[in-house]
Design an enzyme around this catalytic site. Structure first.
Site, PDB file in Angstrom:
ATOM      1  N   ASN A  90      64.752 -22.457  46.865  1.00 35.65           N
ATOM      2  CA  ASN A  90      65.029 -21.051  47.151  1.00 35.65           C
ATOM      3  C   ASN A  90      63.929 -20.391  47.986  1.00 35.65           C
ATOM      4  OD1 ASN A  90      64.404 -18.064  45.864  1.00 35.65           O
ATOM      5  ND2 ASN A  90      66.537 -18.374  46.410  1.00 35.65           N
ATOM      6  N   GLY A 115      65.118 -16.211  37.712  1.00 37.20           N
ATOM      7  CA  GLY A 115      65.104 -17.644  38.020  1.00 37.20           C
ATOM      8  C   GLY A 115      63.719 -18.131  38.415  1.00 37.20           C
ATOM      9  N   ASP A 116      63.612 -19.429  38.559  1.00 41.85           N
ATOM     10  CA  ASP A 116      62.393 -20.084  39.052  1.00 41.85           C
ATOM     11  C   ASP A 116      62.847 -21.511  39.406  1.00 41.85           C
ATOM     12  OD1 ASP A 116      59.236 -19.689  39.125  1.00 41.85           O
ATOM     13  OD2 ASP A 116      59.535 -21.677  38.318  1.00 41.85           O
ATOM     14  N   THR A 129      61.856 -13.701  47.769  1.00 43.30           N
ATOM     15  CA  THR A 129      60.530 -14.322  47.629  1.00 43.30           C
ATOM     16  C   THR A 129      60.092 -14.910  48.967  1.00 43.30           C
ATOM     17  OG1 THR A 129      61.104 -14.830  45.345  1.00 43.30           O
ATOM     18  CG2 THR A 129      59.129 -15.887  46.222  1.00 43.30           C
ATOM     19  N   GLN A 174      51.835 -13.933  36.220  1.00 41.97           N
ATOM     20  CA  GLN A 174      52.925 -12.978  36.423  1.00 41.97           C
ATOM     21  C   GLN A 174      52.475 -11.547  36.096  1.00 41.97           C
ATOM     22  OE1 GLN A 174      56.216 -14.539  37.173  1.00 41.97           O
ATOM     23  NE2 GLN A 174      56.559 -12.521  38.028  1.00 41.97           N
ATOM     24  N   LYS A 179      57.120 -15.352  31.113  1.00 41.11           N
ATOM     25  CA  LYS A 179      57.674 -16.534  31.785  1.00 41.11           C
ATOM     26  C   LYS A 179      58.368 -17.374  30.731  1.00 41.11           C
ATOM     27  CE  LYS A 179      57.923 -18.466  35.856  1.00 41.11           C
ATOM     28  NZ  LYS A 179      58.006 -17.835  37.191  1.00 41.11           N
ATOM     29  N   LYS A 232      50.653 -10.237  39.135  1.00 43.24           N
ATOM     30  CA  LYS A 232      51.587 -10.113  40.256  1.00 43.24           C
ATOM     31  C   LYS A 232      52.474  -8.886  40.083  1.00 43.24           C
ATOM     32  CE  LYS A 232      53.650 -13.854  41.114  1.00 43.24           C
ATOM     33  NZ  LYS A 232      54.515 -15.022  41.265  1.00 43.24           N
ATOM     34  N   LYS A 287      58.546  -9.425  32.282  1.00 41.46           N
ATOM     35  CA  LYS A 287      59.415  -9.794  33.405  1.00 41.46           C
ATOM     36  C   LYS A 287      58.848 -11.059  34.021  1.00 41.46           C
ATOM     37  CE  LYS A 287      62.604  -8.940  36.485  1.00 41.46           C
ATOM     38  NZ  LYS A 287      63.242 -10.170  36.018  1.00 41.46           N
ATOM     39  N   SER A 325      63.530  -8.152  42.061  1.00 39.21           N
ATOM     40  CA  SER A 325      64.118  -8.146  40.713  1.00 39.21           C
ATOM     41  C   SER A 325      63.946  -6.768  40.088  1.00 39.21           C
ATOM     42  CB  SER A 325      63.431  -9.189  39.821  1.00 39.21           C
ATOM     43  OG  SER A 325      63.991 -10.459  40.020  1.00 39.21           O
TER      44      SER A 325
END
Ligand code: NDP
Length: 451
Positions: A245, A170-171, A214, A116, A131, A119, A95, A382
């Protein structure tokens, strides 16, 4: 090497990773930070050394690169490179977001994928780490070009992902619009409606609060750090870098919690508004018109625009929320923030601060929230979107927000507890790395090694 690895075993792991991944400074920075924090774990847990957990964790399970061919509005054939790094699936499906930015390369993908894993582990939800993205530059592209690129990108990516395998989000450069185009293409090819992407629109399986999560989470995390010292956002002056964002919703939440946000930026420069940034104006410029932050100063009386984004750290503030990109805050800028009275830093972007900047903050013993912990609210929500998709239910905004708050509190508490248990109470860089690591390590150990 800026990292001090006194432990011989960890120094060897670092040297081996460096040898195998030449010219990957961002990846080495992310690995170095984690290894430095694992020294007390290695001392206490020889079983994890014996089973090669750390060596395994620094090598992605799989890394896919692919050609993305698309046609621009003038009929020219254009080629970009796509990536998906499937880093670790010990605790759940891969993820992590997709980034579209010209700077994207293997080093940046691997640093993001590696971070990630930790996290996602900290969120308490069952998600592995991954990622992806492309060196495609969305800036200046027409709507039709964005759509064609997203479709071509997904035509290849769809082979490698799935609701139980890998769930991208997204990123930078990938928001609701891009997720929509990619989701449409996935469905066209696969003929299935599953929660294969998160950050979807509300009309087709998205979660309320995901867009804001976020940024909100960055503030909830900061509020948890401050509450432990009897402080809050109330009356504080805040600087937020970026205006995408994460930045927009961090600014909005900080203001709701009683702070005054006086500056925001984009990659060209920053705005200063002594009366407090009007977030709705920033939203209109950046989200609706896809314009430049400079325009804020043309629209709001008294606001000042300065060319050059890094100057934002010269503005005096109590709280700094870096929300733009990696390594956006260096040691000199950290010193400047301290000199001007900054007492709290909560990272919104991934690896916002250089290793040297983090050392400055830790030495000064200010409240410092590392991105692995402080910006986990996005991926956590998410995870909540995935749960809702599986349940075929939608939770209310209040329900999701409550869950998000609870998760950010757990991330803070677990990171704090680990920092205390492993001998450096309050060092959340260490605490987050250790707490995130241990869960994955236990899972990997339990799952054995395939001979
Ligand atoms: P967006 O694309 O929405 O916004 C990025 C913002 O950062 C823009 O204002 C952009 O300015 C600015 N920016 C990008 N590159 C640079 C640079 N080199 N120097 C200065 N400013 C820059 O991205 P997000 O808000 O989604 O992501 C921001 C950060 O947060 C990233 O590090 C991302 O990995 C991280 N993050 C995002 C999550 C999410 O849910 N979206 C979740 C967790 C982390 P410009 O318009 O000029 O390019």
């Amino acid at each position: 090497m800026v990292f001090v690895l006194k432990n011989e075993y960890l120094a060897k792991v670092y040297a081996d990773v460096e040898k195998r991944n030449p010219n990957e400074p961002e990846f080495m920075q992310a690995v170095g930070e984690v290894l430095e924090c694992l020294e007390p774990v290695v001392a206490k847990r020889p079983d994890l050394v014996k089973t090669g957990i750390i060596e395994r964790m620094v090598e992605p399970e799989r890394m896919i690169t692919f050609r993305v061919t698309w046609v621009d509005d003038k009929g020219n054939v254009r080629i970009n490179r796509g990536y998906r790094v499937q880093f670790n699936s010990a605790i759940g499906p891969y993820k992590g977001g997709l980034r579209f930015h010209p700077s994207v390369n293997a080093s940046i993908m691997k640093f993001l994928g590696f971070e990630q894993c930790f996290k996602n582990s900290l969120t308490t939800l069952p998600m592995g780490g991954g990622k992806g993205g492309s060196d495609f530059d969305p800036k200046g592209k027409s709507e039709a070009e964005i759509m064609r690129f997203c479709q071509s990108f997904m035509t290849e990516l769809q082979r490698h992902i799935g609701q139980f395998t890998d769930v991208p989000a997204g990123d930078i450069g990938v928001g609701g619009r891009e997720i929509g185009y990619m989701y449409g293409q996935y469905m066209r090819i696969r003929n299935e409606f599953t929660g294969v992407l998160t950050g979807k629109g509300l009309a087709y399986g998205g979660s309320l609060i995901r867009t804001q999560a976020t940024g909100y989470g960055v503030c909830y995390f900061a509020e948890n750090m401050m509450a432990a010292k009897g402080e809050s956002f109330m009356g504080k002056t805040v600087v937020v870098s970026g205006s995408g964002n994460v930045a927009i919703y961090a600014a909005e939440k900080a203001q709701t919690m009683g702070a005054k946000v006086v500056a925001m930026s984009d990659s060209d420069g920053y705005i200063y508004d002594k009366d407090g940034i009007q977030v709705s104006v920033v939203q209109q410029i950046k989200e609706v018109e896809r314009g430049r932050i400079k325009e804020y100063a043309d629209r709001v009386k008294g606001a000042v625009y300065t060319q050059g984004c890094r100057g934002i750290w010269s503005i005096p503030c109590d709280v700094a929320l870096p929300c733009a990109t990696q390594n956006e805050l260096n040691a000199e800028e950290a010193e400047l923030l301290l000199k001007n009275g900054c007492k709290v830093v909560s990272e919104g972007s991934n690896m916002s601060c250089t290793a040297e900047a983090i050392t400055v903050f830790l030495k000064a013993k200010i409240l410092f929230g590392p991105s692995k912990a402080s910006n986990g609210g996005g991926v956590a929500t998410s995870g909540l979107e995935m749960s809702q998709n599986s349940l075929r239910l939608s939770w209310s905004a209040e329900e999701v927000d409550e869950k998000l708050k609870g998760i950010m509190k757990s991330i803070y508490e677990n990171s704090y507890a680990a920092s205390k248990e492993f001998g450096d109470e309050g060092n959340l860089v260490m605490g987050a790395n250790i707490a995130g690591f241990l869960k994955i390590a236990e899972a990997m150990k339990a799952q054995g090694i395939a001979y």
